[in-house]
Design a protein around this motif. Sequence first.
Motif, PDB file in Angstrom:
ATOM      1  N   LEU A 182      39.010  44.491  38.941  1.00 38.28           N
ATOM      2  CA  LEU A 182      39.460  45.874  38.808  1.00 38.28           C
ATOM      3  C   LEU A 182      40.767  45.867  38.026  1.00 38.28           C
ATOM      4  O   LEU A 182      41.736  45.223  38.429  1.00 38.28           O
ATOM      5  CB  LEU A 182      39.673  46.499  40.183  1.00 38.28           C
ATOM      6  N   ILE A 183      40.784  46.563  36.911  1.00 38.54           N
ATOM      7  CA  ILE A 183      41.949  46.592  36.025  1.00 38.54           C
ATOM      8  C   ILE A 183      42.517  48.004  36.013  1.00 38.54           C
ATOM      9  O   ILE A 183      41.803  48.960  35.682  1.00 38.54           O
ATOM     10  CB  ILE A 183      41.566  46.170  34.591  1.00 38.54           C
ATOM     11  N   GLN A 184      43.781  48.134  36.372  1.00 36.62           N
ATOM     12  CA  GLN A 184      44.431  49.439  36.326  1.00 36.62           C
ATOM     13  C   GLN A 184      45.486  49.431  35.225  1.00 36.62           C
ATOM     14  O   GLN A 184      46.300  48.513  35.128  1.00 36.62           O
ATOM     15  CB  GLN A 184      45.086  49.785  37.658  1.00 36.62           C
ATOM     16  N   SER A 185      45.451  50.462  34.396  1.00 35.18           N
ATOM     17  CA  SER A 185      46.393  50.584  33.286  1.00 35.18           C
ATOM     18  C   SER A 185      47.543  51.506  33.668  1.00 35.18           C
ATOM     19  O   SER A 185      47.480  52.232  34.664  1.00 35.18           O
ATOM     20  CB  SER A 185      45.678  51.123  32.041  1.00 35.18           C
ATOM     21  N   PHE A 224      41.405  53.157  35.649  1.00 30.29           N
ATOM     22  CA  PHE A 224      41.005  51.812  36.060  1.00 30.29           C
ATOM     23  C   PHE A 224      39.578  51.540  35.634  1.00 30.29           C
ATOM     24  O   PHE A 224      38.753  52.445  35.503  1.00 30.29           O
ATOM     25  CB  PHE A 224      41.199  51.592  37.563  1.00 30.29           C
ATOM     26  N   GLN A 225      39.309  50.256  35.411  1.00 33.92           N
ATOM     27  CA  GLN A 225      37.988  49.796  35.013  1.00 33.92           C
ATOM     28  C   GLN A 225      37.505  48.758  36.017  1.00 33.92           C
ATOM     29  O   GLN A 225      38.266  47.876  36.419  1.00 33.92           O
ATOM     30  CB  GLN A 225      38.031  49.147  33.623  1.00 33.92           C
ATOM     31  N   LEU A 226      36.245  48.853  36.390  1.00 38.37           N
ATOM     32  CA  LEU A 226      35.613  47.858  37.252  1.00 38.37           C
ATOM     33  C   LEU A 226      34.603  47.105  36.400  1.00 38.37           C
ATOM     34  O   LEU A 226      33.650  47.694  35.891  1.00 38.37           O
ATOM     35  CB  LEU A 226      34.928  48.533  38.440  1.00 38.37           C
ATOM     36  N   ILE A 227      34.818  45.790  36.244  1.00 41.35           N
ATOM     37  CA  ILE A 227      34.033  45.011  35.290  1.00 41.35           C
ATOM     38  C   ILE A 227      33.443  43.789  35.980  1.00 41.35           C
ATOM     39  O   ILE A 227      34.112  43.118  36.772  1.00 41.35           O
ATOM     40  CB  ILE A 227      34.913  44.571  34.101  1.00 41.35           C
TER      41      ILE A 227
END
Length: 362
Positions: free
Chosen positions: A83-86, A91-94
């Motif tokens: 999970l990437i939060q900017s 946020f993106q779940l990849i």
Amino acid sequence: MQIFIKALVYFTIKVAVLLGAFHTHCMETINFYDIPHKPLLQLSLNRKVLCIVDSITQEHLLKVTVETQIDSVKCSNDYKMVLIQSVDKTFQLIDITTGKEYLKLAHTCIISCILFGPDDLVIVGSASGTAHLFSTTTGQQHLQVHLSSALNRARYSFDKTIIVLGCIDGTAHLFHIFTQEPLLKVYTGAKIKSSIFSNDKKMVLIESIEGIAFLFSIPRQKLLLHLSSLASLKCVKFSFDNEMIVIGTTQRQVLLFHILKGQQLLNIYSPAKVEDILFSPDNRKILIRSVDRSVLLFDLSLACPPLKIEGVSPVSTILFSKDNTTLSIESIGQEARLINTFTGQELMPYIPEYFLNENEEY
């Protein structure tokens, strides 16, 4: 002299530009897991590129580039998703293995945890106590709630319609997933470890990390049982009529309670660690299977020692007959054994339709 100074200034500027370009592509290690095959997360100094590397083979698993800077990165418990939060609060779940993006959504708070549930459910919790439940398949948000503190645990009912959310302050919140209706809010005094629902989902047993278990009535918002000084729960079963609960712990202890009467009916230690517990269809017998291949069969209507059945494989399937008189014990590669529940003697023949599957309604 002036020529030398100009040359020195020019050289300094060039070096600064080169260093800046180099730093843009350098990676800063922001997390490391020394367990084999857990990922090494590397973030570029401009915080726009994330590389995920296998910590053993050094193989590059994933590279993600964002338009704005990355604020935080969290892996799922099984390290299969990230999970990437900017800084722009998206946020993106990849999926780390395939690179597939499951979610890309806006979130206004700093994310404190990500918890994956059954099927395609994932819950994202913020430090401020907000929790969002999403489907990773459709991206649809099923639930958005505000909790008493930051989320640290999520458990689901067996049919995935109710969710138990545990907070770091020891509070547990129950919500209906599809209606978002709050069902229960209780204080357990410690972080929750597990939760088990009754067959009708009107009761829930919540276990805390401090070895305390609480049984609550959800419609009545009432504490029914409070059990302290327990070892970790290994097996919990409700009777078919939901009037009794039997609890097996990792320390071989087995406790049986009549819920409505608040009465303890049984407190024993099995010969070995408890593997499974079953109620008979009429709720008058309980079967305790241990890892030493033994089975104890208690008749709750009689004040007599339990029947002991030996040589039961750990992977055996055990079923009660619908009239409660016979046990079927099936093991892979072996013929089914039929046991009389009153005498413990073996019987024949075996008729599959005569027995009640544990998941079947009686």
